[in-house]
Design a protein around this motif. Structure first.
Motif, PDB file in Angstrom:
ATOM      1  N   THR A  25     -11.634  -1.455 122.601  1.00 42.94           N
ATOM      2  CA  THR A  25     -10.336  -2.168 122.707  1.00 42.94           C
ATOM      3  C   THR A  25     -10.203  -3.542 122.048  1.00 42.94           C
ATOM      4  O   THR A  25     -10.705  -4.407 122.821  1.00 42.94           O
ATOM      5  N   PHE A  26      -9.701  -3.645 120.845  1.00 45.52           N
ATOM      6  CA  PHE A  26      -9.695  -4.807 120.163  1.00 45.52           C
ATOM      7  C   PHE A  26      -8.407  -5.470 120.368  1.00 45.52           C
ATOM      8  O   PHE A  26      -7.337  -4.959 120.444  1.00 45.52           O
ATOM      9  N   ASN A  27      -8.708  -6.903 120.707  1.00 44.34           N
ATOM     10  CA  ASN A  27      -7.348  -7.611 121.156  1.00 44.34           C
ATOM     11  C   ASN A  27      -7.282  -8.801 119.920  1.00 44.34           C
ATOM     12  O   ASN A  27      -8.162  -9.757 119.931  1.00 44.34           O
ATOM     13  N   PRO A  28      -6.329  -8.899 118.993  1.00 45.97           N
ATOM     14  CA  PRO A  28      -6.200  -9.745 118.120  1.00 45.97           C
ATOM     15  C   PRO A  28      -5.872 -11.216 118.608  1.00 45.97           C
ATOM     16  O   PRO A  28      -5.210 -11.247 119.602  1.00 45.97           O
ATOM     17  N   ILE A  29      -6.212 -12.268 117.895  1.00 42.80           N
ATOM     18  CA  ILE A  29      -6.039 -13.436 118.501  1.00 42.80           C
ATOM     19  C   ILE A  29      -5.333 -14.344 117.160  1.00 42.80           C
ATOM     20  O   ILE A  29      -4.380 -14.879 117.344  1.00 42.80           O
ATOM     21  N   LEU A  30      -5.953 -14.119 116.012  1.00 46.10           N
ATOM     22  CA  LEU A  30      -5.421 -14.806 114.793  1.00 46.10           C
ATOM     23  C   LEU A  30      -4.271 -13.941 114.204  1.00 46.10           C
ATOM     24  O   LEU A  30      -4.270 -12.743 114.310  1.00 46.10           O
ATOM     25  N   THR A  31      -3.352 -14.915 113.532  1.00 41.59           N
ATOM     26  CA  THR A  31      -2.232 -14.088 113.013  1.00 41.59           C
ATOM     27  C   THR A  31      -2.398 -14.079 111.323  1.00 41.59           C
ATOM     28  O   THR A  31      -3.273 -14.851 110.862  1.00 41.59           O
ATOM     29  N   THR A  32      -1.908 -13.006 110.710  1.00 44.98           N
ATOM     30  CA  THR A  32      -2.130 -13.120 109.281  1.00 44.98           C
ATOM     31  C   THR A  32      -1.702 -14.560 108.484  1.00 44.98           C
ATOM     32  O   THR A  32      -0.706 -14.982 109.155  1.00 44.98           O
ATOM     33  N   GLY A  33      -2.051 -14.919 107.592  1.00 45.67           N
ATOM     34  CA  GLY A  33      -1.760 -16.128 106.802  1.00 45.67           C
ATOM     35  C   GLY A  33      -2.636 -17.121 107.314  1.00 45.67           C
ATOM     36  O   GLY A  33      -2.681 -18.097 106.459  1.00 45.67           O
ATOM     37  N   THR A  34      -3.466 -17.136 108.386  1.00 46.52           N
ATOM     38  CA  THR A  34      -4.230 -18.081 108.796  1.00 46.52           C
ATOM     39  C   THR A  34      -5.398 -18.381 107.710  1.00 46.52           C
ATOM     40  O   THR A  34      -5.931 -17.323 107.078  1.00 46.52           O
ATOM     41  N   GLU A  35      -5.568 -19.285 107.489  1.00 40.36           N
ATOM     42  CA  GLU A  35      -6.960 -19.811 106.574  1.00 40.36           C
ATOM     43  C   GLU A  35      -8.014 -19.735 107.498  1.00 40.36           C
ATOM     44  O   GLU A  35      -8.186 -20.348 108.483  1.00 40.36           O
ATOM     45  N   VAL A  36      -9.057 -18.985 107.164  1.00 38.48           N
ATOM     46  CA  VAL A  36     -10.246 -18.713 108.077  1.00 38.48           C
ATOM     47  C   VAL A  36     -11.635 -18.914 107.226  1.00 38.48           C
ATOM     48  O   VAL A  36     -11.722 -19.016 106.083  1.00 38.48           O
ATOM     49  N   MET A  37     -12.673 -19.448 108.158  1.00 37.64           N
ATOM     50  CA  MET A  37     -13.869 -19.461 107.580  1.00 37.64           C
ATOM     51  C   MET A  37     -14.849 -18.532 108.606  1.00 37.64           C
ATOM     52  O   MET A  37     -14.497 -18.197 109.699  1.00 37.64           O
ATOM     53  N   GLY A  38     -16.022 -18.654 107.897  1.00 39.02           N
ATOM     54  CA  GLY A  38     -17.240 -17.820 108.744  1.00 39.02           C
ATOM     55  C   GLY A  38     -17.392 -18.543 110.015  1.00 39.02           C
ATOM     56  O   GLY A  38     -17.254 -19.573 110.304  1.00 39.02           O
ATOM     57  N   GLY A  39     -17.443 -17.482 111.141  1.00 42.07           N
ATOM     58  CA  GLY A  39     -17.421 -18.030 112.337  1.00 42.07           C
ATOM     59  C   GLY A  39     -16.158 -18.143 113.222  1.00 42.07           C
ATOM     60  O   GLY A  39     -16.099 -18.236 114.482  1.00 42.07           O
ATOM     61  N   TYR A  79     -39.573 -20.862 117.276  1.00 42.71           N
ATOM     62  CA  TYR A  79     -39.155 -21.719 118.270  1.00 42.71           C
ATOM     63  C   TYR A  79     -37.887 -22.551 117.819  1.00 42.71           C
ATOM     64  O   TYR A  79     -36.864 -23.078 118.670  1.00 42.71           O
ATOM     65  N   GLU A  80     -38.092 -22.870 116.380  1.00 38.79           N
ATOM     66  CA  GLU A  80     -36.942 -23.795 115.805  1.00 38.79           C
ATOM     67  C   GLU A  80     -35.374 -23.065 115.635  1.00 38.79           C
ATOM     68  O   GLU A  80     -34.460 -23.597 115.781  1.00 38.79           O
ATOM     69  N   ARG A  81     -35.538 -21.726 116.176  1.00 38.89           N
ATOM     70  CA  ARG A  81     -34.354 -21.339 116.020  1.00 38.89           C
ATOM     71  C   ARG A  81     -33.578 -21.258 117.383  1.00 38.89           C
ATOM     72  O   ARG A  81     -32.476 -20.944 117.573  1.00 38.89           O
ATOM     73  N   ALA A  82     -34.167 -21.873 118.140  1.00 36.08           N
ATOM     74  CA  ALA A  82     -33.558 -22.219 119.504  1.00 36.08           C
ATOM     75  C   ALA A  82     -32.755 -23.376 119.195  1.00 36.08           C
ATOM     76  O   ALA A  82     -32.908 -24.261 118.122  1.00 36.08           O
ATOM     77  N   GLY A  83     -31.805 -24.005 120.036  1.00 42.77           N
ATOM     78  CA  GLY A  83     -31.069 -25.281 120.000  1.00 42.77           C
ATOM     79  C   GLY A  83     -29.869 -25.070 120.486  1.00 42.77           C
ATOM     80  O   GLY A  83     -29.258 -24.105 120.580  1.00 42.77           O
ATOM     81  N   ARG A  84     -29.328 -26.514 120.886  1.00 43.32           N
ATOM     82  CA  ARG A  84     -27.790 -26.436 121.053  1.00 43.32           C
ATOM     83  C   ARG A  84     -27.104 -26.885 120.044  1.00 43.32           C
ATOM     84  O   ARG A  84     -27.646 -27.780 119.583  1.00 43.32           O
ATOM     85  N   ILE A  85     -26.058 -26.322 119.648  1.00 47.86           N
ATOM     86  CA  ILE A  85     -25.352 -26.546 118.235  1.00 47.86           C
ATOM     87  C   ILE A  85     -23.930 -26.544 118.425  1.00 47.86           C
ATOM     88  O   ILE A  85     -23.390 -26.268 119.338  1.00 47.86           O
ATOM     89  N   THR A  86     -23.495 -26.916 117.175  1.00 50.42           N
ATOM     90  CA  THR A  86     -22.084 -26.715 117.116  1.00 50.42           C
ATOM     91  C   THR A  86     -21.902 -25.648 116.127  1.00 50.42           C
ATOM     92  O   THR A  86     -22.739 -25.640 115.102  1.00 50.42           O
ATOM     93  N   THR A  87     -21.010 -24.560 116.466  1.00 51.80           N
ATOM     94  CA  THR A  87     -21.061 -23.443 115.770  1.00 51.80           C
ATOM     95  C   THR A  87     -20.172 -23.793 114.531  1.00 51.80           C
ATOM     96  O   THR A  87     -19.483 -24.630 114.326  1.00 51.80           O
ATOM     97  N   VAL A  88     -20.488 -22.780 113.479  1.00 50.31           N
ATOM     98  CA  VAL A  88     -19.950 -22.995 112.229  1.00 50.31           C
ATOM     99  C   VAL A  88     -18.247 -22.388 112.554  1.00 50.31           C
ATOM    100  O   VAL A  88     -18.182 -21.829 113.572  1.00 50.31           O
ATOM    101  N   GLY A  89     -17.388 -22.522 111.716  1.00 51.90           N
ATOM    102  CA  GLY A  89     -16.189 -22.240 111.824  1.00 51.90           C
ATOM    103  C   GLY A  89     -15.128 -23.310 111.916  1.00 51.90           C
ATOM    104  O   GLY A  89     -15.444 -24.372 111.938  1.00 51.90           O
ATOM    105  N   THR A  90     -13.710 -23.123 111.936  1.00 53.71           N
ATOM    106  CA  THR A  90     -12.910 -24.101 111.871  1.00 53.71           C
ATOM    107  C   THR A  90     -12.842 -25.099 113.113  1.00 53.71           C
ATOM    108  O   THR A  90     -12.833 -26.224 113.238  1.00 53.71           O
ATOM    109  N   GLU A  91     -12.937 -24.260 114.327  1.00 53.71           N
ATOM    110  CA  GLU A  91     -13.009 -25.012 115.514  1.00 53.71           C
ATOM    111  C   GLU A  91     -14.340 -25.203 116.007  1.00 53.71           C
ATOM    112  O   GLU A  91     -15.279 -24.342 115.901  1.00 53.71           O
TER     113      GLU A  91
END
Lengths: 583, 463
Positions: free
Chosen positions: A118-132, A366-378
């Motif tokens: 069951t997919f629940n959409p969040i964004l609406t069409t027309g939004t500018e989006v980026m990876g993440g 081990y370097e693939r571990a880490g606390r990060i800020t994700t990519v994306g608008t938010e």
């Protein structure tokens, strides 16, 4: 597509010719049975390939087909609660196809392509989006809301989004118009395992990963997004310790990689986890767990791949904003798989036969571990914590895998066989172990437990250090020769060791100890120390102080359920003051 | 040159070195394929393809390469990997290391032909082993409990009574409340005639022979044959357990000889050696054997493995016991010190361990106090042993009253708990009660590992 022929077979390594045009780390199908392999060396027209399945019965002249892409995993709903092999084939599904034993050449998609989510959409069409960016959500299990993300490196305008409804992982749920044309987005993404998924920024890990294990949390904490290495000889309790972390760590998702270990250990997880409850959410632990199993008798090349499969899955959930913890048991088996493949390639060996690139591969992982800020608008903050068990041959910590791991990881839990022999579990040697996160998690602990957390912990640690010095004297002259004050110290440290550091994984209460209880327990023991010393100053005999009856209650403190703990611990602390003042 | 393409027989051996032979000009040879070799004098031997490189095959010869030559030796490629014909009437029979009957009985008429390398069990098809096996030996039942489907090796040294212990376990092992006895598959790798006879006589004496299948590669048999002996045994065990629904106990002895053979082949192939010259893939190789123990969901039978491994120089960090310990679900360690003191079975409980113990004990299986008693015995004995060392330095007078009690406990523990005779079959009740009796030597406040509510119930002081 390029098709070549096998010219040499030696165990998991085969050589093919007619392979010009293929790439390093490209996935290939080998032989008449279409076994999965990966190119690990190219020379002129020939390619050396590591094969992820048993090669017995294969002949020169059989075909090799390129697939055009690197070894990748499928990321989407259906991962949680599953058990996969080292190259993400679902073991439950394979069981239906080939029975109780694994057979080679089985082709099963990693994710169920038929199942509707069951997919629940969040964004609406027309939004500018980026990876993440998160376009929608799927309630994957009772505990995990899987976020459906725009794949990394896709930027543009959302021109359509599917309405709420049932979709398979391959059905398109959104469309993005980019400068390079329209990209259709299904719920499933593919990602090459040897490439880390992108993030915006790495942050300092300053929130502890609370594991409910006293020795780790209080003395040698690991932070969310941190790395920890746990070397120990066999029988020192690596697996139980790993499983305890997988059970009780306050991460949102656990990825448990059984790399070259026992089959029954995976079975144990499969049996126990659905029955256990996450102390935070109250949901079954299995609903937040992913298992990757490449047991010791499964093909060795897939063992080399399994840690990458695991960490890629971990990064995918990290990108949704979750805190993920990855347990790899054991990284030594992974290193040995590298060594075995390297040996078959006749590469010049480094230390103890391990390839010269051992250190860099370990560091990359081990370097693939880490606390990060994700990519994306938010900006979302999330983390991948990696806990790697190491199995040093003969318990010798000077061997290459342990040493190279310690150069990278920030926490060192040294498991000791002499402690294990005495059934002191977890057998973490308090003098050898260390954590470089104590300073960074101090604020969290001080504000969540008591302002003097750090002080109490450091005092207890100093006493343990003092004890080891005193023990040397005792070994020479006997305990009777010690002055009274030192005897009290030994009594306190005995309490720290037996009543605090020892923790019974099989006891229903003691298996998980919340932070506030850890703090209060240690406070209580240190209160005994202070009061006992004060009594000594008043002229009481050390023998009398040592035999005050409240000590029994201190010893059973760990078994007090959370509901009674607050009241009881107050009583114990009061009794300590009273009884010490009366001797 | 080539004699006949259809049967794929060649006389093109170009090199013989150690256990290996290189055949040239071959076509369509498969990796791991079994070959039949006819020596110049007409004997027949078997081998296996270790590597194929274009028209060149590297073959390891199981029965040794003596009197092979590079002109008239005939090599026939059979087209299949190593298989064993299995049948129910293999019980009660004796085979050599390559699966040929050597007891004078009739040939086995196979019910099935099985690949001896087997396939890895799917981890999700495994049933977690959790059924208590009572061996009647206190140190095992009480403190290192064996369960059905476990692999629990005996780590021992030369000259220690490991054979006696293994035979005693094979004799006494049973599941409480069940009538069925274990079928035993016994694989000897490079042990002496004397040792082999000991087991055979013991099986005969106790009438166990009819439920035993024996594969025998003795010290004077070709070393390379040892590579396949355990695989034959385990294939048979898998057939008994998962097709005929039997509970099978597999005894493999001696793993050290097996690993030596592995090293010999690796050296002959000029491979990059790992620790002490053993090949880097020894862990994987051992794992493919040990991991064949276990249970399967929905199947009646089980395979419990008890490999015996003589540690070179009693060194537990030697690669063979070390790698084994990382794969098996615990280990029973025999101690030379205890043996010198005349204690049988000389099981040193401190380094011994059973990883599957917690699932097989407690209420409904053994007794509710089992895990507490076991933990308490462990820590008390460990403390007693530490104090012994201390006493050696400072003298007994320098010790406190409490310490002296622990010393006394350690002595009594060795004398009464560890020690039992070769035919003494203690029930788990007896073992646990004995444990409590010994624990009562210690002050009650020291009993922190047992649950408080069990003390009034089981402690002798309250009886």
């Amino acid at each position: 597509m390029i098709t070549g022929n096998i010219i040499k077979i030696a165990g998991p390594v085969i050589v093919g010719d007619g392979m010009k045009g293929t790439q390093m780390y490209e996935m290939v199908k080998v032989g008449n049975d279409n076994l999965i392999g990966e190119i690990i060396e190219l020379e002129g027209d020939t390619a050396t390939i590591q094969v992820y399945e048993e090669t017995a019965g294969m002949k020169p002249g059989e075909p090799i087909e390129s697939t055009g892409g690197p070894l990748s995993v499928e990321l989407g709903p259906g991962i949680i609660g599953s058990i996969f092999d080292g190259i993400q084939r679902p073991l439950e599904k394979i069981k239906f196809l080939t029975g109780d034993y694994l057979q080679r050449g089985v082709s099963v998609p990693s994710l169920d392509k038929e199942k509707k989510w069951t997919f629940n959409p969040i964004l609406t069409t027309g939004t500018e989006v980026m990876g993440g960016d998160i376009v929608g959500e799927v309630q994957e299990t009772s505990a995990i809301l899987q976020k459906i993300m725009i794949p990394p490196n896709v930027n543009g305008k959302l021109i359509s989004i599917a309405p709420k409804g049932q979709y398979t992982v391959e059905e398109e749920v959104a469309e993005v118009e980019t400068v390079n044309g329209i990209i259709k987005i299904p719920m499933m993404q593919k990602w090459p395992v040897r490439v880390g998924r992108p993030y915006k920024e790495k942050l300092d890990p300053d929130i502890p990963l609370v594991t409910g294990q006293r020795a780790q949390d209080t003395f040698f904490p690991v932070a969310k997004g941190g790395t920890s290495a746990m070397p120990g000889p066999f029988g020192s309790g690596k697996t139980v310790t790993q499983q305890q972390l997988a059970k009780w760590a306050d991460a949102d998702i656990i990825v448990y990689v059984g790399c070259g270990e026992r089959g029954n250990e995976m079975t144990e997880v499969l049996k126990e986890f659905p029955e256990l409850e996450d102390p935070k959410s109250g949901k079954p632990l299995m609903d937040r767990t992913v298992l990757i199993a490449n047991t010791s008798n499964m093909p060795v090349a897939a063992r080399e791949a399994c840690v990458y499969t695991g960490i890629t899955i971990a990064e995918y959930f990290r990108d949704m904003g979750y805190d993920v913890a990855l347990m790899a048991d054991s990284t030594s088996r992974w290193a040995e798989a590298m060594r075995e493949i390297s040996g078959r390639l006749e590469e010049m060996p480094g230390e103890e036969g391990y390839p010269a690139y051992l250190a860099s591969r370990l560091a990359q992982f081990y370097e693939r571990a880490g606390r990060i800020t994700t990519v994306g608008t938010e900006d979302k903050t999330s983390s991948v914590t990696v806990v790697g068990a190491v199995s040093p041959p003969g318990g010798d910590l000077s061997e290459p895998v342990t040493q190279n791991t310690l150069r990278i990881s920030k926490v060192f839990w040294a498991l000791d066989s002499s402690l294990a022999d005495k059934r002191h579990f977890p057998a973490i040697d308090w003098l050898q172990s260390y954590s470089l996160y104590v300073d960074s998690v101090e604020d969290w602990w001080n504000s969540h437990t008591g302002a003097d957390w750090r002080e109490t912990r450091d005092e207890a640690m100093a006493l343990l250090q003092k004890e080891s010095e005193l023990q040397e004297i005792v070994q020479l002259v006997g305990p009777d020769a010690l002055p009274d004050r030192e005897r009290i110290t030994l009594e306190t440290t005995r309490m720290i060791r037996e009543d605090f550091l020892q923790q019974n994984a099989y006891h229903e209460v003691d298996t998980y100890c919340p932070p506030i209880k850890q703090y209060q327990m240690l406070k209580t023991i240190m209160a005994y120390h202070v009061n006992a010393e004060a009594a000594l100053d008043r002229g009481a005999a050390s023998a009398d102080i040592i035999s005050i009856p409240v000590k029994d209650d201190i010893g059973r403190m760990k078994y007090l359920p959370e509901s009674e703990f607050d009241v009881k611990v107050k009583e114990i602390q009061e009794a300590i003051v009273k009884q010490c003042s009366e001797v | 040159m080539k004699i006949d393409i259809k049967t794929r027989e060649y006389t093109t051996v170009s090199e013989v070195s150690g256990p290996l032979m290189i055949v040239e000009g071959v076509e369509g040879v498969a990796y791991n394929e079994i070959v039949e070799i006819e020596t110049p004098s007409g004997d027949s031997r078997r081998g296996q393809v270790l590597e194929v490189r274009g028209d060149l095959a590297v073959v390891q010869v199981f029965e040794g390469t003596s009197d092979l030559n590079t002109s008239t030796t005939k090599v026939r490629f059979t087209g299949g990997t190593a298989k064993l014909g299995v049948a129910p009437d293999m019980l009660g029979r004796v085979f050599n290391g390559t699966g040929q009957p050597i007891d004078g009985g009739p040939e086995i008429i196979p019910d099935k032909e099985l690949d001896i390398s087997g396939n890895p069990m799917n981890p999700s098809a495994r049933e977690f082993p959790a059924e208590f096996i009572e061996t009647g030996i206190s140190t095992i039942d009480g403190m290192n409990t064996l369960v059905r489907g476990q692999k629990l090796p005996i780590f021992t040294g030369s000259g220690l009574p490991h054979n006696e212990l293994a035979a005693q376990i094979a004799r006494q092992a049973k599941v409480i409340g069940e009538e069925t006895e274990f079928a035993v598959v016994f694989a000897a790798m490079g042990i002496t005639h004397e040792e082999a006879n000991y087991f055979m006589k013991d099986f005969e004496r106790t009438g166990a022979l009819e439920r035993v299948t024996v594969f025998m590669n003795l010290a004077d048999d070709p070393a390379i044959e040892r590579i396949i002996t355990p695989k034959m045994a385990l294939t048979t065990a898998e057939y008994f357990a998962f097709e005929l629904n039997m509970h099978v106990l597999v005894i493999l002895t001696d793993l050290t000889n097996y690993c030596e053979a592995l090293r010999e082949i690796s050296a002959a192939r000029d491979e990059v050696p790992g620790r002490r010259g053993y090949p880097g893939y020894m862990y994987t190789d051992l794992a493919t054997m040990y991991e064949r123990a276990g249970r399967i969901i929905g199947k009646e039978g089980s395979i419990t493995q008890m490999p015996i491994l003589v540690m070179p120089q009693d060194d537990i960090t030697h690669p063979i016991p070390d790698l084994t310990g990382y794969i098996t679900e615990g280990q029973i360690v025999l101690s030379r010190d205890l043996n010198r003191k005349g204690i049988y079975p000389p099981v040193d409980v401190l380094p011994s361990l059973s990883r599957l113990m917690s699932g097989g004990i407690g209420e409904g299986q053994t007794r509710e106090d089992h895990s507490g008693v076991s933990d308490q015995l462990y820590s008390a004995y460990a403390e007693g042993r530490d104090l012994r060392d201390l006493m050696a330095v400072v003298g007994e007078e320098a010790l406190t009253e409490r310490d002296r009690k622990f010393l006394n406990f350690a002595d009594e523990f060795e004398k009464r708990f560890i020690t039992q005779t070769g035919d003494e079959d203690r029930s788990i009740e007896e073992t646990l009660n004995l444990g409590w009796e010994l624990l009562s030597i210690l002050p009650e406040v020291e009993l922190k590992r047992v649950r408080a509510e069990h003390i009034p119930k089981y402690h002798p002081a309250y009886k």
